[in-house]
Motif scaffolding. Structure first.
Motif, PDB file in Angstrom:
ATOM      1  N   LEU A 135       0.839  -1.206   0.000  1.00  0.00           N
ATOM      2  CA  LEU A 135       0.000   0.000   0.000  1.00  0.00           C
ATOM      3  C   LEU A 135       0.872   1.253   0.000  1.00  0.00           C
ATOM      4  CD1 LEU A 135      -2.683  -1.255   2.548  1.00  0.00           C
ATOM      5  CD2 LEU A 135      -2.833  -1.207   0.053  1.00  0.00           C
ATOM      6  N   ASP A 136       1.452   1.520  -1.177  1.00  0.00           N
ATOM      7  CA  ASP A 136       2.375   2.643  -1.318  1.00  0.00           C
ATOM      8  C   ASP A 136       2.526   2.968  -2.801  1.00  0.00           C
ATOM      9  OD1 ASP A 136       4.059   4.646  -0.525  1.00  0.00           O
ATOM     10  OD2 ASP A 136       5.601   3.343   0.337  1.00  0.00           O
ATOM     11  N   ASP A 137       3.338   4.000  -3.066  1.00  0.00           N
ATOM     12  CA  ASP A 137       3.591   4.385  -4.464  1.00  0.00           C
ATOM     13  C   ASP A 137       4.502   3.391  -5.162  1.00  0.00           C
ATOM     14  OD1 ASP A 137       2.298   7.136  -4.632  1.00  0.00           O
ATOM     15  OD2 ASP A 137       3.618   7.425  -2.918  1.00  0.00           O
ATOM     16  N   THR A 138       5.426   2.822  -4.401  1.00  0.00           N
ATOM     17  CA  THR A 138       6.404   1.899  -4.989  1.00  0.00           C
ATOM     18  C   THR A 138       6.524   0.654  -4.113  1.00  0.00           C
ATOM     19  OG1 THR A 138       8.214   2.976  -3.807  1.00  0.00           O
ATOM     20  CG2 THR A 138       7.734   3.772  -6.043  1.00  0.00           C
ATOM     21  N   VAL A 139       7.172  -0.359  -4.672  1.00  0.00           N
ATOM     22  CA  VAL A 139       7.417  -1.596  -3.929  1.00  0.00           C
ATOM     23  C   VAL A 139       8.817  -1.533  -3.327  1.00  0.00           C
ATOM     24  CG1 VAL A 139       7.689  -4.089  -4.101  1.00  0.00           C
ATOM     25  CG2 VAL A 139       5.881  -2.937  -5.394  1.00  0.00           C
ATOM     26  N   PRO A 140       8.959  -1.711  -2.018  1.00  0.00           N
ATOM     27  CA  PRO A 140      10.299  -1.727  -1.418  1.00  0.00           C
ATOM     28  C   PRO A 140      11.010  -3.022  -1.789  1.00  0.00           C
ATOM     29  CG  PRO A 140       8.666  -2.344   0.209  1.00  0.00           C
ATOM     30  CD  PRO A 140       7.897  -1.981  -1.030  1.00  0.00           C
ATOM     31  N   GLU A 141      12.287  -3.080  -1.495  1.00  0.00           N
ATOM     32  CA  GLU A 141      13.009  -4.326  -1.721  1.00  0.00           C
ATOM     33  C   GLU A 141      12.405  -5.408  -0.823  1.00  0.00           C
ATOM     34  OE1 GLU A 141      17.567  -6.093  -1.312  1.00  0.00           O
ATOM     35  OE2 GLU A 141      17.221  -3.918  -1.497  1.00  0.00           O
ATOM     36  N   THR A 142      11.976  -6.497  -1.444  1.00  0.00           N
ATOM     37  CA  THR A 142      11.247  -7.505  -0.682  1.00  0.00           C
ATOM     38  C   THR A 142      11.387  -8.883  -1.318  1.00  0.00           C
ATOM     39  OG1 THR A 142       9.041  -8.174   0.111  1.00  0.00           O
ATOM     40  CG2 THR A 142       9.128  -6.954  -1.956  1.00  0.00           C
ATOM     41  N   LEU A 144       8.813 -10.924  -1.213  1.00  0.00           N
ATOM     42  CA  LEU A 144       7.450 -11.308  -1.579  1.00  0.00           C
ATOM     43  C   LEU A 144       7.295 -11.385  -3.094  1.00  0.00           C
ATOM     44  CD1 LEU A 144       5.405  -9.064   0.909  1.00  0.00           C
ATOM     45  CD2 LEU A 144       5.970 -11.489   1.161  1.00  0.00           C
ATOM     46  N   LYS A 145       6.652 -12.434  -3.579  1.00  0.00           N
ATOM     47  CA  LYS A 145       6.431 -12.602  -5.017  1.00  0.00           C
ATOM     48  C   LYS A 145       5.105 -13.328  -5.245  1.00  0.00           C
ATOM     49  CE  LYS A 145      11.329 -12.996  -6.247  1.00  0.00           C
ATOM     50  NZ  LYS A 145      12.373 -13.862  -6.847  1.00  0.00           N
ATOM     51  N   PRO A 146       4.357 -12.911  -6.278  1.00  0.00           N
ATOM     52  CA  PRO A 146       4.467 -11.665  -7.023  1.00  0.00           C
ATOM     53  C   PRO A 146       3.953 -10.507  -6.170  1.00  0.00           C
ATOM     54  CG  PRO A 146       2.531 -12.860  -7.743  1.00  0.00           C
ATOM     55  CD  PRO A 146       3.211 -13.744  -6.732  1.00  0.00           C
ATOM     56  N   VAL A 147       4.545  -9.344  -6.375  1.00  0.00           N
ATOM     57  CA  VAL A 147       4.201  -8.184  -5.568  1.00  0.00           C
ATOM     58  C   VAL A 147       4.069  -6.970  -6.467  1.00  0.00           C
ATOM     59  CG1 VAL A 147       6.632  -7.685  -5.078  1.00  0.00           C
ATOM     60  CG2 VAL A 147       4.859  -6.845  -3.522  1.00  0.00           C
ATOM     61  N   MET A 148       3.167  -6.084  -6.105  1.00  0.00           N
ATOM     62  CA  MET A 148       2.937  -4.873  -6.898  1.00  0.00           C
ATOM     63  C   MET A 148       2.611  -3.706  -5.976  1.00  0.00           C
ATOM     64  SD  MET A 148      -0.383  -6.691  -8.409  1.00  0.00           S
ATOM     65  CE  MET A 148       0.497  -8.230  -8.102  1.00  0.00           C
ATOM     66  N   ALA A 149       2.745  -2.497  -6.504  1.00  0.00           N
ATOM     67  CA  ALA A 149       2.458  -1.283  -5.738  1.00  0.00           C
ATOM     68  C   ALA A 149       0.991  -0.898  -5.909  1.00  0.00           C
ATOM     69  CB  ALA A 149       3.355  -0.137  -6.185  1.00  0.00           C
ATOM     70  N   TYR A 150       0.367  -0.526  -4.830  1.00  0.00           N
ATOM     71  CA  TYR A 150      -1.049  -0.139  -4.837  1.00  0.00           C
ATOM     72  C   TYR A 150      -1.307   0.997  -5.809  1.00  0.00           C
ATOM     73  CZ  TYR A 150      -5.566   1.402  -2.834  1.00  0.00           C
ATOM     74  OH  TYR A 150      -6.876   1.769  -2.635  1.00  0.00           O
ATOM     75  N   GLU A 151      -0.459   2.018  -5.779  1.00  0.00           N
ATOM     76  CA  GLU A 151      -0.703   3.193  -6.622  1.00  0.00           C
ATOM     77  C   GLU A 151      -0.563   2.863  -8.104  1.00  0.00           C
ATOM     78  OE1 GLU A 151      -2.073   5.956  -5.734  1.00  0.00           O
ATOM     79  OE2 GLU A 151      -2.064   5.452  -3.597  1.00  0.00           O
ATOM     80  N   ASP A 152       0.252   1.891  -8.461  1.00  0.00           N
ATOM     81  CA  ASP A 152       0.308   1.460  -9.860  1.00  0.00           C
ATOM     82  C   ASP A 152      -1.035   0.873 -10.287  1.00  0.00           C
ATOM     83  OD1 ASP A 152       2.919   2.256 -10.205  1.00  0.00           O
ATOM     84  OD2 ASP A 152       3.763   0.269  -9.786  1.00  0.00           O
ATOM     85  N   LEU A 153      -1.648   0.109  -9.386  1.00  0.00           N
ATOM     86  CA  LEU A 153      -2.961  -0.481  -9.684  1.00  0.00           C
ATOM     87  C   LEU A 153      -4.031   0.593  -9.784  1.00  0.00           C
ATOM     88  CD1 LEU A 153      -2.810  -3.599  -7.327  1.00  0.00           C
ATOM     89  CD2 LEU A 153      -2.449  -3.536  -9.804  1.00  0.00           C
ATOM     90  N   ILE A 154      -3.935   1.604  -8.930  1.00  0.00           N
ATOM     91  CA  ILE A 154      -4.898   2.705  -8.977  1.00  0.00           C
ATOM     92  C   ILE A 154      -4.785   3.440 -10.314  1.00  0.00           C
ATOM     93  CG2 ILE A 154      -5.476   4.972  -7.999  1.00  0.00           C
ATOM     94  CD1 ILE A 154      -6.493   2.767  -6.256  1.00  0.00           C
ATOM     95  N   ARG A 155      -3.551   3.734 -10.724  1.00  0.00           N
ATOM     96  CA  ARG A 155      -3.359   4.456 -11.988  1.00  0.00           C
ATOM     97  C   ARG A 155      -3.878   3.650 -13.168  1.00  0.00           C
ATOM     98  NH1 ARG A 155       1.220   6.466  -9.160  1.00  0.00           N
ATOM     99  NH2 ARG A 155       2.420   4.574  -9.575  1.00  0.00           N
ATOM    100  N   GLY A 156      -3.754   2.338 -13.103  1.00  0.00           N
ATOM    101  CA  GLY A 156      -4.205   1.523 -14.223  1.00  0.00           C
ATOM    102  C   GLY A 156      -5.652   1.089 -14.125  1.00  0.00           C
ATOM    103  N   GLY A 157      -6.329   1.469 -13.043  1.00  0.00           N
ATOM    104  CA  GLY A 157      -7.705   1.041 -12.832  1.00  0.00           C
ATOM    105  C   GLY A 157      -8.712   1.871 -13.609  1.00  0.00           C
ATOM    106  N   ASP A 158      -9.932   1.372 -13.647  1.00  0.00           N
ATOM    107  CA  ASP A 158     -11.032   1.996 -14.384  1.00  0.00           C
ATOM    108  C   ASP A 158     -11.944   2.741 -13.419  1.00  0.00           C
ATOM    109  OD1 ASP A 158     -13.130   2.716 -15.972  1.00  0.00           O
ATOM    110  OD2 ASP A 158     -13.726   0.679 -16.522  1.00  0.00           O
ATOM    111  N   SER A 159     -11.963   4.079 -13.492  1.00  0.00           N
ATOM    112  CA  SER A 159     -12.773   4.882 -12.580  1.00  0.00           C
ATOM    113  C   SER A 159     -14.266   4.746 -12.848  1.00  0.00           C
ATOM    114  CB  SER A 159     -12.375   6.356 -12.676  1.00  0.00           C
ATOM    115  OG  SER A 159     -12.601   6.847 -13.989  1.00  0.00           O
ATOM    116  N   SER A 160     -14.624   4.186 -14.012  1.00  0.00           N
ATOM    117  CA  SER A 160     -16.039   4.000 -14.340  1.00  0.00           C
ATOM    118  C   SER A 160     -16.487   2.553 -14.119  1.00  0.00           C
ATOM    119  CB  SER A 160     -16.302   4.411 -15.794  1.00  0.00           C
ATOM    120  OG  SER A 160     -15.548   3.596 -16.683  1.00  0.00           O
TER     121      SER A 160
END
Length: 537
Positions: A135-142, A144-160
């Motif tokens: 839950l951040d803008d970027t993924v820290p060194e981790t 965990l796999k597979p892992v993604m950044a929340y804000e990347d998902l928000i930017r790619g999501g559909d607001s409608s």
């Protein structure tokens, strides 16, 4: 109207009428602030991202996070999409966290960045998790796999993104008990249950949550839905102030002052910590119409100090994970308005009457409901539209549920008005020489002493009487330093002896720097009992 489904999608839909209401979230870099209009868009975006990730309706999506704005978005995006919001208590042991994630069948874990190391530690034990979201803008060194950044998902999501209608009896949320005895037990919350619970919180005679409120839920969003306040607050259009990562008493008081919070909710232990700070440093908390304290009985002395020194009434209620959690609330009835100040306080320190929709009975040792005489003690049984019918996939259900009633394990009396008075947890009652002693009553009276900050009373084994009470005490900073421990013990024994029978007075007072807490913020009596398990000399 027949066929209309009571679900969280309907609650989210109403937010369109409050586009300028605000959500404030305490972050490391300062206070983040945005409007309902922005909140709604991000909720839709993340819901669409869940679909793109392959999450299916009914899948458990777990959250491992503090009270912040991203967590609030998950509170609506996950269940409104049709998946199950599974909040995981971050204060539990790694072993219990792994058990909970596996037992629930979690498909995805959404985790705050500072909590990633805990999830990394349990990840090798997880059997059903397919992805992780930081839950951040970027993924820290981790690892965990597979892992993604929340804000990347928000930017790619559909607001409608369009939410489909949901069956009100389908699972919306899931929470586990805080494991004070044995493994945590899972409780499923339906859409209908959470909808009706949120509606009850808006009633004047419960919390009275409304659009004019600025709500500060300190109670964690990772346990029992922060008492349902996020759902009720968003539905009513309230402003919300979220205290963020590891809030201390100073942080909470600062937010009340700066954001003019009107209603705050916290554990009793947090309320006591706040008083300790207020005695040393002034904060303006006059905006509060009420402070709700829960998790354990609120001492009368705490209520009195908040009201007399700061003009803030303490709201009390009773409930548990199994009741989502609010089952009862306290208010002063019409014919009681003329009572004296102290008489009203005596009502407020009790646990109240059932909120509309909930039914309660107190069952004695003969399996009959106890009379309303405030004398006979029994166990509180509860049923209602948001009360669990069983635990999730757990054979222990047979011990806790009976004919549609949840058996709480809390012991209480009932007065002539039907008002509950919590005496103790069944396991915390002390039976000495065949007579019952209430640890709660002793604790409340001890914390009324001007030298006592916190107190917790437990049973110690005794050769003759089987059990005797022992008090663990945290002293206030203003307690006279010249007094020896022996003098303090005599002082506290005399103080309690003025109100209780001699055999109620603890055999010993043990002075400690702090009293351990459970994952839900309550005093951890199990650990205290272990300290005196060998008995007293």
């Amino acid at each position: 109207m027949a066929g209309f489904q009571l679900n969280l999608r309907s609650i989210l839909w109403r937010t369109r009428y409050f586009p300028k209401s605000e959500i404030m979230s305490r972050q490391e870099e300062g206070l983040f602030r945005y409007t309902y209009r922005d909140f709604i868009e991000r909720v839709h975006r993340f819901a669409s991202a869940l679909k793109d990730l392959g999450i299916k309706p009914g899948d458990r999506v777990s959250t491992f996070a503090w009270n912040n704005y991203r967590h609030l978005e998950l509170y609506f995006a996950i269940p409104c999409y049709g998946a199950v919001l599974h909040t995981v208590n971050i204060r539990l042991s790694e072993d219990d966290i792994a058990y909970i994630l596996n037992h629930a069948g979690s498909a995805c874990v959404c985790v705050d960045p500072d909590l990633v190391p805990i999830i990394e530690a349990v990840a090798p034990k997880l059997t059903t998790v397919k992805s992780y979201i930081v839950l951040d803008d970027t993924v820290p060194e981790t690892s965990l796999k597979p892992v993604m950044a929340y804000e990347d998902l928000i930017r790619g999501g559909d607001s409608s993104f369009v939410f489909e209608d949901l069956d009100e009896q389908s699972a919306a949320g899931m929470c586990y008990t805080s494991a004070t005895t044995g493994r945590p037990k899972g409780v499923i919350y339906t859409h209908r249950g959470l909808y009706l619970h949120a509606m009850a919180l808006g009633l004047v005679d419960s919390m009275g949550i409304c659009e004019l409120d600025t709500l500060l839920p300190v109670v964690p969003m990772f346990h029992v839905n922060s008492w349902g306040i996020p759902f009720a607050g968003i539905w009513m259009g309230s402003n919300l102030v979220l205290p963020g990562r590891r809030p201390h008493a100073e942080d909470i008081l600062g937010l009340i002052e700066s954001e003019k919070a009107t209603f705050a909710a916290a554990a009793v232990t947090v309320g006591i910590d706040m008083l300790g700070v207020l005695r040393q440093k002034p904060y303006d908390i006059s905006s509060l119409r009420a402070l709700m304290l829960g998790g354990q009985a609120t001492p009368k002395a705490v209520m009195k100090e908040y009201l007399e020194r700061y003009g803030v009434p303490i709201f009390t209620a009773w409930g548990a994970t199994e009741s989502a959690p609010i089952a009862t609330t306290v208010h002063i009835k019409r014919h009681q308005q003329g009572l004296t100040y102290d008489e009203k306080l005596d009502i407020r320190i009790r646990q109240g009457i059932p909120v509309p929709g909930i039914e309660i009975k107190v069952v004695g040792i003969n399996k009959q409901t106890v009379p309303w005489d405030d004398q006979e003690i029994g166990e509180i049984y509860v049923r209602g539209p948001w009360v669990a019918q069983s635990y999730y996939n757990d054979e222990r259900s047979k011990d806790s549920f009976e004919d549609g009633w949840w058996k709480s394990g809390d012991m209480a009396t009932v007065d002539e008005e039907g008002v509950l008075h919590l005496v103790d947890r069944a396991k915390d009652l002390i039976k000495s020489g065949g007579e019952w002693i209430s640890s709660v009553n002793l604790e409340n009276e001890l914390m009324a002493h001007p030298y006592v900050l916190e107190a917790s009373v437990v049973a110690a084994p005794h050769e003759k009487w089987l059990e005797r009470p022992v008090a663990f005490v945290v002293l206030r900073s203003e307690a006279p330093k010249e007094l020896r421990p022996e003098d303090l013990k005599k002082e506290f024994a005399t103080w309690l002896g003025r109100k209780f029978a001699k055999w109620w007075v603890p055999d010993d007072f043990i002075f400690v720097e702090e009293i351990p807490r459970t994952g839900a913020g309550k005093f951890n009596k199990r650990l205290l009992r272990e300290r005196v398990a060998g008995g007293l000399n």
